[in-house]
Design an enzyme around this catalytic site. Structure first.
Site, mmCIF file in Angstrom:
data_model
loop_
_atom_site.group_PDB
_atom_site.id
_atom_site.type_symbol
_atom_site.label_atom_id
_atom_site.label_comp_id
_atom_site.label_asym_id
_atom_site.label_seq_id
_atom_site.Cartn_x
_atom_site.Cartn_y
_atom_site.Cartn_z
ATOM 1 C CD GLU A 183 -1.834 2.274 1.710
ATOM 2 O OE1 GLU A 183 -1.090 3.074 1.080
ATOM 3 O OE2 GLU A 183 -2.342 2.531 2.808
ATOM 4 C CD GLU A 192 3.266 9.155 3.538
ATOM 5 O OE1 GLU A 192 2.906 9.576 4.651
ATOM 6 O OE2 GLU A 192 2.979 8.024 3.108
#
Length: 463
Positions: A183, A192
């Site tokens: 994920e 990120e």
């Protein structure tokens, strides 16, 4: 690591790590010591050219592109159970992953699986439930210890799961994987920068023609009009218009504060009726993209306005495809679909542009990766001349913005209610042009899949 002949057991605790090597014969022992002595000479030779106190050490690819302070905060955040709980309780996210794995048991049964950035280990447990031969759960944060506890609490599955604490850029596995599961999605899909680690894991661990869950991601974009949001952001800077704040004139900083508030992308769930043109998409194929291609993402924009209004910026959301052999399932974060912990994202321009129905809107969305594990967003929107003589005209209005995806404005309010007249348009605007995604079946053949948006909500409601 320290190796010493006939070492005493009471001294072994002083070593950072001790090992015992037993050779089958004296010849092998001499060969080893010869090679070891040669290696020591080479290390001493290299170290002699370094400044005093410098440690000779290799640096992983992750460490070379991410600043240490950002990485420390990132792994600290995901090492806490409360944040893992927040993601686990996103039932659209967790339920879609579960369905994608269980509905495609044929892809997992008897296969080796690597869970990239395993977190709590929930995806590893799903893979084991689907009959995986063995799952390697790679997790760099302290959550790896919690994952071990959680997996050990499910003894029927735990025998086929190994938790490895470390970054995927550095970890070593005893065998290749048939499937990667992860994920890796952040806000706007790429925040990120974990997609890069997902791609590195693919190159390091995945067998040729192995499967990736998910395999494809799409960023969807459409211009929006939201007067309430624009006024809300602009009004934040009014504080700096005070000329007598405890005897201090603050107005010299008003312009900087105004631009600062508009440099924050807005993360919230908005009403799809705020969109003023059909969405377009940018596809990222995780199975083939190179890691370096994620450093700089440039997306040309072209829309046709459905209404006459002020455009306040660009709305974005994403979806990902689990391209299983049995079932192809999408996880969507679209406005109007069941809300996820990703919500949606909007880049608000400090200078709105005016458009008429049928007017063409062009521009560019440029995402530049930076060392704080995020991206700088450069957005340009322009409205072309509309009406008679437009073919001789140029750009009428242009508005630009520079935003930091690392520092969003989390605006967790309910979607604004729009006039009923716009309601009929909303579903049409959400439907991007269907993008054919090439999928490989186990026989080496291919088919074309199309994903209309209005089906997404119905799929999620059934989980």
């Amino acid at each position: 690591m320290c190796i010493q002949e006939a070492s005493e057991s009471n001294k072994e605790k002083t070593y950072s790590r001790g090992i015992t090597i037993q050779f089958r014969n004296e010849e092998e022992s001499r060969a080893f010591h010869c090679a070891f002595d040669q290696w020591k000479k080479e290390v001493v030779f290299q170290a002699s050219h370094l400044p005093n106190g410098t440690v000779l050490a290799s640096q992983s690819k992750f460490d070379s592109k991410i600043e240490a302070s950002s990485a420390k905060m990132y792994f600290h955040y995901y090492g806490q159970l409360l944040h893992q709980q927040n993601m686990l309780q996103d039932y659209v996210r967790t339920g879609t992953y579960y369905a994608a794995v269980i509905e495609n048991r044929a892809d997992f049964f008897g296969r080796v699986v690597v869970d990239v950035g395993a977190g709590s280990g929930i995806l590893s447990l799903f893979a084991a439930q689907a009959g995986a031969k063995h799952v390697y759960a790679v997790e760099a944060s302290e959550m790896a210890e919690y994952a071990r506890k959680l997996i050990a609490g499910n003894p029927i599955l735990s025998q086929r799961i190994t938790v490895i604490k470390g970054k995927v850029e550095e970890a070593e596995l005893p065998e290749k994987a048939d499937i990667l599961i992860s994920e890796p999605m952040g806000t706007l899909l790429v925040n990120e920068r974990m997609l890069e680690s997902y791609v590195i894991a693919r190159d390091r661990f995945l067998v040729p023609n192995g499967k990736m869950f998910p395999a494809v991601g799409r960023i969807h974009m459409a211009p929006f009009s939201d007067e309430y949001l624009y006024i809300e952001i602009a009004n934040k800077a009014l504080f700096w218009q005070q000329q007598n704040y405890y005897g201090v004139n603050l107005t010299s900083l008003h312009g900087s504060a105004f631009q600062g508030y508009f440099s924050q992308p807005v993360v919230d769930a908005f009403d799809p009726r705020l969109l003023v043109a059909p969405a377009i998409s940018h596809v990222i194929n995780f199975t083939s993209i190179k890691e370096e291609e994620l450093y700089d993402i440039d997306i040309p924009l072209k829309f046709v306005s459905s209404v006459g209004t002020r455009i306040h910026g660009l709305a974005c959301w994403f979806d990902v495809l689990f391209n299983g052999s049995t079932v192809q399932r999408w996880l969507s974060t679209a406005p109007g679909s069941p809300t996820t912990h990703w919500y949606q994202l909007r880049c608000v321009l400090s200078q709105p542009i005016y458009v008429m129905p049928g007017q063409e809107i062009t521009g560019r969305l440029h995402l530049a990766a930076h060392t704080a594990q995020s991206y700088t967003i450069h957005l340009t929107l322009s409205a072309k001349m509309w009406g008679p003589g437009a073919e001789q005209g140029g750009i009428l209005q242009t508005s630009t913005g520079k935003l930091d995806l690392k520092e969003p404005y989390y605006r967790m309010s309910q979607p604004q209610v729009c006039p009923a007249a716009q309601d009929q348009q909303s579903q049409q605007l959400l439907q991007t042009q269907d993008i054919p995604i090439l999928s490989q079946d186990e026989d080496g053949g291919s088919d074309l899949m199309q994903q209309p948006f209005q089906e997404s909500g119905a799929e999620f409601n059934s989980l």
